[in-house]
Design a protein around this motif. Structure first.
Motif, PDB file in Angstrom:
ATOM      1  N   ALA A 170       0.827  -1.205   0.000  1.00 44.91           N
ATOM      2  CA  ALA A 170       0.000   0.000   0.000  1.00 44.91           C
ATOM      3  C   ALA A 170       0.863   1.257   0.000  1.00 44.91           C
ATOM      4  N   LEU A 171       1.915   1.264   0.802  1.00 49.78           N
ATOM      5  CA  LEU A 171       2.813   2.424   0.836  1.00 49.78           C
ATOM      6  C   LEU A 171       3.508   2.597  -0.507  1.00 49.78           C
ATOM      7  N   ALA A 172       3.964   1.499  -1.092  1.00 50.16           N
ATOM      8  CA  ALA A 172       4.660   1.573  -2.381  1.00 50.16           C
ATOM      9  C   ALA A 172       3.742   2.135  -3.469  1.00 50.16           C
ATOM     10  N   ARG A 173       2.517   1.655  -3.512  1.00 51.68           N
ATOM     11  CA  ARG A 173       1.567   2.151  -4.519  1.00 51.68           C
ATOM     12  C   ARG A 173       1.313   3.641  -4.346  1.00 51.68           C
ATOM     13  N   SER A 174       1.153   4.066  -3.109  1.00 57.85           N
ATOM     14  CA  SER A 174       0.820   5.472  -2.854  1.00 57.85           C
ATOM     15  C   SER A 174       1.966   6.406  -3.185  1.00 57.85           C
ATOM     16  N   ALA A 175       3.193   5.903  -3.136  1.00 52.44           N
ATOM     17  CA  ALA A 175       4.369   6.750  -3.344  1.00 52.44           C
ATOM     18  C   ALA A 175       4.850   6.774  -4.782  1.00 52.44           C
ATOM     19  N   ASP A 176       4.533   5.746  -5.548  1.00 54.25           N
ATOM     20  CA  ASP A 176       5.062   5.646  -6.909  1.00 54.25           C
ATOM     21  C   ASP A 176       4.543   6.778  -7.790  1.00 54.25           C
ATOM     22  N   THR A 177       5.382   7.211  -8.721  1.00 53.98           N
ATOM     23  CA  THR A 177       5.001   8.224  -9.699  1.00 53.98           C
ATOM     24  C   THR A 177       5.301   7.690 -11.095  1.00 53.98           C
ATOM     25  N   PRO A 178       4.529   8.109 -12.101  1.00 55.50           N
ATOM     26  CA  PRO A 178       4.728   7.562 -13.455  1.00 55.50           C
ATOM     27  C   PRO A 178       6.116   7.805 -14.018  1.00 55.50           C
ATOM     28  N   ASP A 179       6.753   8.922 -13.630  1.00 58.01           N
ATOM     29  CA  ASP A 179       8.062   9.243 -14.200  1.00 58.01           C
ATOM     30  C   ASP A 179       9.224   8.653 -13.417  1.00 58.01           C
ATOM     31  N   ALA A 180       8.951   7.961 -12.318  1.00 64.71           N
ATOM     32  CA  ALA A 180      10.022   7.325 -11.547  1.00 64.71           C
ATOM     33  C   ALA A 180      10.473   6.050 -12.252  1.00 64.71           C
ATOM     34  N   GLU A 181      11.775   5.884 -12.377  1.00 63.74           N
ATOM     35  CA  GLU A 181      12.328   4.674 -12.990  1.00 63.74           C
ATOM     36  C   GLU A 181      12.476   3.544 -11.989  1.00 63.74           C
ATOM     37  N   ALA A 182      12.417   3.878 -10.714  1.00 59.57           N
ATOM     38  CA  ALA A 182      12.513   2.874  -9.649  1.00 59.57           C
ATOM     39  C   ALA A 182      11.838   3.434  -8.414  1.00 59.57           C
ATOM     40  N   LEU A 183      11.454   2.539  -7.518  1.00 62.67           N
ATOM     41  CA  LEU A 183      10.880   2.940  -6.234  1.00 62.67           C
ATOM     42  C   LEU A 183      11.826   2.495  -5.123  1.00 62.67           C
ATOM     43  N   LEU A 184      12.013   3.371  -4.139  1.00 65.85           N
ATOM     44  CA  LEU A 184      12.898   3.082  -3.018  1.00 65.85           C
ATOM     45  C   LEU A 184      12.110   2.986  -1.725  1.00 65.85           C
ATOM     46  N   LEU A 185      12.389   1.937  -0.950  1.00 63.57           N
ATOM     47  CA  LEU A 185      11.795   1.748   0.373  1.00 63.57           C
ATOM     48  C   LEU A 185      12.918   1.744   1.400  1.00 63.57           C
ATOM     49  N   PRO A 186      13.268   2.896   1.949  1.00 61.14           N
ATOM     50  CA  PRO A 186      14.323   2.941   2.955  1.00 61.14           C
ATOM     51  C   PRO A 186      13.822   2.430   4.297  1.00 61.14           C
ATOM     52  N   GLY A 187      14.740   2.112   5.176  1.00 59.71           N
ATOM     53  CA  GLY A 187      14.381   1.671   6.522  1.00 59.71           C
ATOM     54  C   GLY A 187      14.656   0.197   6.717  1.00 59.71           C
ATOM     55  N   THR A 188      15.755  -0.128   7.404  1.00 59.16           N
ATOM     56  CA  THR A 188      16.104  -1.528   7.632  1.00 59.16           C
ATOM     57  C   THR A 188      15.222  -2.172   8.694  1.00 59.16           C
ATOM     58  N   ALA A 189      14.355  -1.397   9.350  1.00 58.34           N
ATOM     59  CA  ALA A 189      13.402  -1.974  10.298  1.00 58.34           C
ATOM     60  C   ALA A 189      12.191  -2.575   9.593  1.00 58.34           C
ATOM     61  N   LEU A 190      12.082  -2.352   8.282  1.00 62.45           N
ATOM     62  CA  LEU A 190      10.929  -2.801   7.515  1.00 62.45           C
ATOM     63  C   LEU A 190      11.222  -4.143   6.839  1.00 62.45           C
ATOM     64  N   HIS A 191      10.372  -5.145   7.074  1.00 62.53           N
ATOM     65  CA  HIS A 191      10.504  -6.426   6.380  1.00 62.53           C
ATOM     66  C   HIS A 191      10.101  -6.240   4.911  1.00 62.53           C
ATOM     67  N   THR A 192      11.041  -6.474   4.013  1.00 59.52           N
ATOM     68  CA  THR A 192      10.743  -6.285   2.590  1.00 59.52           C
ATOM     69  C   THR A 192      11.247  -7.408   1.705  1.00 59.52           C
ATOM     70  N   VAL A 193      12.233  -8.165   2.152  1.00 60.34           N
ATOM     71  CA  VAL A 193      12.910  -9.106   1.266  1.00 60.34           C
ATOM     72  C   VAL A 193      11.933 -10.122   0.656  1.00 60.34           C
ATOM     73  N   ALA A 194      10.987 -10.608   1.441  1.00 59.67           N
ATOM     74  CA  ALA A 194      10.026 -11.582   0.921  1.00 59.67           C
ATOM     75  C   ALA A 194       9.045 -10.966  -0.064  1.00 59.67           C
ATOM     76  N   HIS A 195       8.961  -9.626  -0.080  1.00 58.05           N
ATOM     77  CA  HIS A 195       7.942  -8.957  -0.884  1.00 58.05           C
ATOM     78  C   HIS A 195       8.482  -8.352  -2.181  1.00 58.05           C
ATOM     79  N   ILE A 196       9.786  -8.421  -2.413  1.00 56.91           N
ATOM     80  CA  ILE A 196      10.375  -7.733  -3.567  1.00 56.91           C
ATOM     81  C   ILE A 196       9.797  -8.214  -4.895  1.00 56.91           C
ATOM     82  N   PRO A 197       9.664  -9.521  -5.141  1.00 54.40           N
ATOM     83  CA  PRO A 197       9.067  -9.943  -6.423  1.00 54.40           C
ATOM     84  C   PRO A 197       7.661  -9.384  -6.628  1.00 54.40           C
TER      85      PRO A 197
END
Length: 243
Positions: A170-197
């Motif tokens: 939900a956070l990724a969708r809300s932050a993405d912009t059409p002109d961005a070539e990549a999306l960044l999720l900073p914060g090593t406290a956030l579990h993300t590795v299982a969700h990357i695909p």
């Protein structure tokens, strides 16, 4: 065997690292030492204290004994909160104290963007807005154009560590912009590795997350390249063949 060392503040999403290790080559080991987080608050003064030389140095002897060949300060906010020059001084001091190559998650993002040849990014941060903007400023100092910044306003790492795939997407969708070539999720406290695909499939672009780029940065310091598609576009380039 390539041994990679990480200084990780407190306890939030450290279980991302065994998951990463399983997805890498069998001759790569990830050794993680916890540092004292101090006050758990995404506030600039607290973040700078979290990344103080004294707190970082406290975990280095254990990493040296583990045989680590490089060390990465696995904390995005505890590095970029010092500013571009301050973050450089932080890793220079860490390298001197450790006696090995050193870096931080913040520089991992900068170097990873250069690796995948991306210049325009959107930022999806769990931080309060002022801290999220500091990260955007750090990226700009490294030559990246930031097309948008979304902060979730969360103050503590403990709360971030409780997030699951639904909140991350939900956070990724809300932050993405059409002109961005990549999306960044900073914060090593956030579990993300299982969700990357799922994130990259949903957004149709590379997604860089803090624990992912932290591991990649440690590999970069040791001149290792690993093809690991489940870790996203950053890890899908062909590994370097040693002749």
């Amino acid at each position: 065997m390539t041994a990679l060392g990480f200084l990780y503040p407190g306890h939030s999403a450290e279980d991302d690292y065994p998951r990463i290790e399983q997805l890498l080559s069998s001759d790569i080991r990830l050794d993680l030492v916890h540092t004292d987080i101090g006050e758990d608050a995404h506030r600039v003064d607290a973040l700078r204290a979290t990344g103080s030389p004294e707190r970082l140095a406290a975990g280095l002897e254990q990493l040296r004994l583990s045989g680590a060949e490089a060390v990465v300060w696995a904390c995005t906010s505890g590095s970029f909160a010092h500013g571009w020059e301050g973050a450089h001084e932080q890793v220079r001091g860490l390298a001197r104290a450790a006696g090995m190559p050193a870096s931080s998650t913040s520089f991992g993002f900068v170097h990873a963007l250069r690796e995948i040849e991306v210049r325009r990014v959107a930022v999806a941060a769990t931080y309060p807005d002022d801290v999220a903007e500091l990260f955007a400023g750090f990226l700009r100092a490294g030559g990246t154009e930031v097309t948008g910044v979304r902060g979730a306003g969360i103050v503590t790492a403990a709360e971030v560590g409780a997030w699951g795939e639904r909140e991350v997407l939900a956070l990724a969708r809300s932050a993405d912009t059409p002109d961005a070539e990549a999306l960044l999720l900073p914060g090593t406290a956030l579990h993300t590795v299982a969700h990357i695909p799922a994130l990259e499939k949903e957004l149709g672009k590379p997604v860089l997350t803090a624990n992912q780029v932290t591991a990649w940065e440690a590999l970069r310091l040791t001149d290792r390249r690993v093809n690991a598609p489940q870790l996203g576009a950053l890890f899908t380039r062909e590994p370097v063949v040693q002749v």
